[in-house]
Design a protein around this motif. Structure first.
Motif, PDB file in Angstrom:
ATOM      1  N   ALA A 153     -57.773  13.848   6.234  1.00 28.63           N
ATOM      2  CA  ALA A 153     -57.170  13.537   5.218  1.00 28.63           C
ATOM      3  C   ALA A 153     -57.443  14.751   4.710  1.00 28.63           C
ATOM      4  O   ALA A 153     -58.368  14.699   3.685  1.00 28.63           O
TER       5      ALA A 153
ATOM      6  N   THR B  51     -52.926  18.084   4.434  1.00 25.42           N
ATOM      7  CA  THR B  51     -52.611  18.106   5.889  1.00 25.42           C
ATOM      8  C   THR B  51     -51.137  16.304   5.023  1.00 25.42           C
ATOM      9  O   THR B  51     -51.700  16.306   3.540  1.00 25.42           O
ATOM     10  N   TRP B  52     -50.705  16.392   5.491  1.00 26.00           N
ATOM     11  CA  TRP B  52     -49.537  15.021   5.659  1.00 26.00           C
ATOM     12  C   TRP B  52     -49.321  14.242   7.132  1.00 26.00           C
ATOM     13  O   TRP B  52     -49.727  14.438   7.880  1.00 26.00           O
TER      14      TRP B  52
ATOM     15  N   ARG C 193     -48.999  11.844   1.146  1.00 27.97           N
ATOM     16  CA  ARG C 193     -49.215  11.695   1.848  1.00 27.97           C
ATOM     17  C   ARG C 193     -48.167  11.294   3.477  1.00 27.97           C
ATOM     18  O   ARG C 193     -48.122  11.933   4.969  1.00 27.97           O
TER      19      ARG C 193
ATOM     20  N   HIS D 299     -49.312  23.906   6.387  1.00 29.45           N
ATOM     21  CA  HIS D 299     -49.508  22.153   5.954  1.00 29.45           C
ATOM     22  C   HIS D 299     -49.177  21.744   7.142  1.00 29.45           C
ATOM     23  O   HIS D 299     -48.904  22.341   8.043  1.00 29.45           O
TER      24      HIS D 299
ATOM     25  N   ALA E 135     -44.130  18.821   2.427  1.00 35.16           N
ATOM     26  CA  ALA E 135     -44.892  19.288   3.507  1.00 35.16           C
ATOM     27  C   ALA E 135     -44.372  20.231   4.439  1.00 35.16           C
ATOM     28  O   ALA E 135     -45.612  21.383   4.666  1.00 35.16           O
TER      29      ALA E 135
ATOM     30  N   ASN F 231     -41.918  13.629  -0.143  1.00 41.62           N
ATOM     31  CA  ASN F 231     -43.245  13.803   0.577  1.00 41.62           C
ATOM     32  C   ASN F 231     -43.119  15.414   1.721  1.00 41.62           C
ATOM     33  O   ASN F 231     -43.428  16.114   2.114  1.00 41.62           O
TER      34      ASN F 231
END
Length: 301
Positions: A213, A217-218, A252, A188, A297, A293
């Motif tokens: 993105a 992916t965050w 995200r 991640h 993540a 989120n």
């Protein structure tokens, strides 16, 4: 639950960056080897340290449940300390480790992080002025120094955060990072500061966000008010977060403060509230930005 996805602690300030080594000289000020002095910790928040106890007090005063503790050579690595306080105060801190990928014993370092300290996330400060590139100018995010790190992180299903600085810096390696993201699907990846936009309609920013993105992916939007230097409620920062949500999706994005350094510029409450007060996001989206989120993540349990 509110999670600050970008916090720093310092048991002892010990920075090293483009300015060389730094020595605390009192009241949160560090004098670097160049002779320059920088206010690293806001006045009254610590002389040469910013401890877990000080942070918990700040969090409790502002209704923050947990903080993700990121590393930076700008403060000096605090790996054992963040692991220690995460164990001492369960549920309040999520520890993230850092290392210099040029260390010859990095495999042993990673073993210690994972097997003994129980750390499951890494952060690399790359920025040209404060990070790896400031003292290893030829460093590449997809270079040989990082391959073993990525392979171990992929095997362990870790989170790996990067601050690659901003446009124009040699650390701003978008294409190279994209190739890494596409290769290591179990990692991640977190892009700190939504790639450091400093103005609305910044050329290339939307395309660069889109290019990295992905499903793994965050992006945290820590320090965006500081980077844009407006008065509260930071309309440019709020608009940039809104645009980032349109580009990469609200699922995200993660709120973070980048405390304590930014608290010389703004109060913690202001940094916490400006997105909520902007009126852009509804309650369900705010729950994602302020905590849900980050759980996804960083794989926080």
């Amino acid at each position: 639950m509110i999670i600050d996805a970008h916090m720093h602690l310092m048991e002892h300030l010990a920075p090293f960056c483009a300015k060389g080594e730094g020595r605390p000289v009192g009241n949160g000020v560090v004098r670097f080897a160049t002779g320059e002095e920088v206010q690293m910790i806001p006045v009254g928040m610590g002389d040469c340290s910013y401890t877990a106890e000080s942070c918990i007090q700040l969090m409790d005063e502002n209704g923050i449940d947990m903080s993700v503790l990121l590393q930076s050579g700008f403060y000096g690595f605090q790996n054992e300390y963040v692991a220690e306080v995460a164990s001492k105060y369960p549920g309040r801190f999520y520890p993230v480790a850092g290392l210099d990928p040029y260390c010859q014993n990095k495999e042993k370092i990673l073993d210690n992080f994972i097997e003994h300290l129980g750390i499951k996330a890494l952060k690399f400060e790359m920025s040209q002025f404060c990070g790896i590139v400031s003292y290893h100018p030829d460093f590449k995010i997809d270079g040989p120094e990082m391959q073993g790190v990525f392979e171990r992180a992929d095997h362990e299903r870790m989170a790996v955060a990067f601050d690659i600085g901003g446009p124009g810096q040699t650390s701003y390696q978008i294409a190279e990072w994209r190739s890494v993201i596409e290769k290591y699907h179990n990692i991640h990846f977190i892009a700190c500061h939504i790639l450091v936009p400093k103005q609305l309609e910044q050329p290339g920013w939307a395309e660069e966000l889109k290019s990295i993105a992905a499903g793994n992916t965050w992006f945290d939007f820590a320090a965006i008010p500081y980077n844009n230097m407006q008065e509260y409620p930071y309309p440019t920062a709020a608009k940039l977060v809104e645009q980032a949500a349109e580009i990469v999706g609200v699922d995200r994005l993660m709120w973070g403060s980048d405390a304590p350094f930014v608290l010389s510029y703004a109060t913690y409450a202001q940094l916490r509230d400006y997105i909520r007060e902007s009126g852009v996001f509804g309650d369900a989206d705010l729950r994602k930005l302020y905590g849900e989120n980050a759980v996804q993540a960083y794989r926080i349990r």
